[in-house]
Design an enzyme around this catalytic site. Structure first.
Site, short mmCIF file in Angstrom:
data_model
loop_
_atom_site.label_atom_id
_atom_site.label_comp_id
_atom_site.label_asym_id
_atom_site.label_seq_id
_atom_site.Cartn_x
_atom_site.Cartn_y
_atom_site.Cartn_z
N GLN A 78 42.66 36.15 34.35
CA GLN A 78 43.84 35.81 35.15
C GLN A 78 43.38 35.20 36.47
OE1 GLN A 78 46.88 38.81 35.65
NE2 GLN A 78 47.99 37.53 37.08
N PHE A 79 43.20 33.88 36.46
CA PHE A 79 42.67 33.20 37.65
C PHE A 79 43.59 33.33 38.85
CE2 PHE A 79 45.50 29.90 36.20
CZ PHE A 79 45.84 29.18 37.33
N THR A 80 44.88 33.59 38.65
CA THR A 80 45.81 33.67 39.77
C THR A 80 45.50 34.83 40.72
OG1 THR A 80 47.44 34.93 38.51
CG2 THR A 80 47.67 32.52 38.50
#
Length: 146
Positions: A78-80
């Protein structure tokens, strides 16, 4: 490397209506890779995921780790989580790793986890995922291994 971990009774990841990973009791870890992350951060993150004491002992205190309980570990990229949200009304992702770098080190984390822990499931890197969970507690922690 950053992880948002949640103690769960169960969790699963669906992609296009297909379940690609699921666990019973254990930890759901949403993981973000940052530009300077490498082997040191992957190993340290795994150490923390497996050793962080978030499960109750006989006295009801958080004294047991995932390694102690043998529960499942569901790793979801989850890069966010690496977003810079300090100003404005739109997140900046300059503090997140490039997709290639992120994939390399997320997959290395998965490889290390599978070599060490008996129950490891994953989402699908880069896919639009639906994450379903039953949070136990709720118990949620932010781990940062910079």
């Amino acid at each position: 490397m950053i992880a948002l971990i949640q103690r769960v009774l169960s969790a699963r990841v669906d992609v296009a209506s297909e379940t690609v990973g699921s666990i019973g009791p254990g930890l759901l870890a949403l993981v973000a890779v940052q530009p300077d992350d490498g082997e040191t951060q992957a190993r340290r993150m795994l150490e923390r995921l497996l050793g962080y004491r978030v499960f109750s002992d006989e006295a009801g205190k958080m004294n047991r780790s995932l390694s102690d309980t043998g529960g499942g570990l569901l790793l979801v990229s989850q890069f966010t989580l690496a977003a810079d949200t300090r100003s404005g009304m739109r997140p900046s992702f300059t503090s997140a790793a490039s997709p290639e770098h992120g994939r390399t080190w997320f997959e290395r984390l998965v490889e290390l986890a599978r070599a060490t822990h008996p129950r490891v499931e994953i989402g699908r890197f880069g896919a639009h995922m639906e994450v379903h969970l039953v949070n136990d507690g709720p118990v949620t922690f932010w781990l940062d291994v910079r």
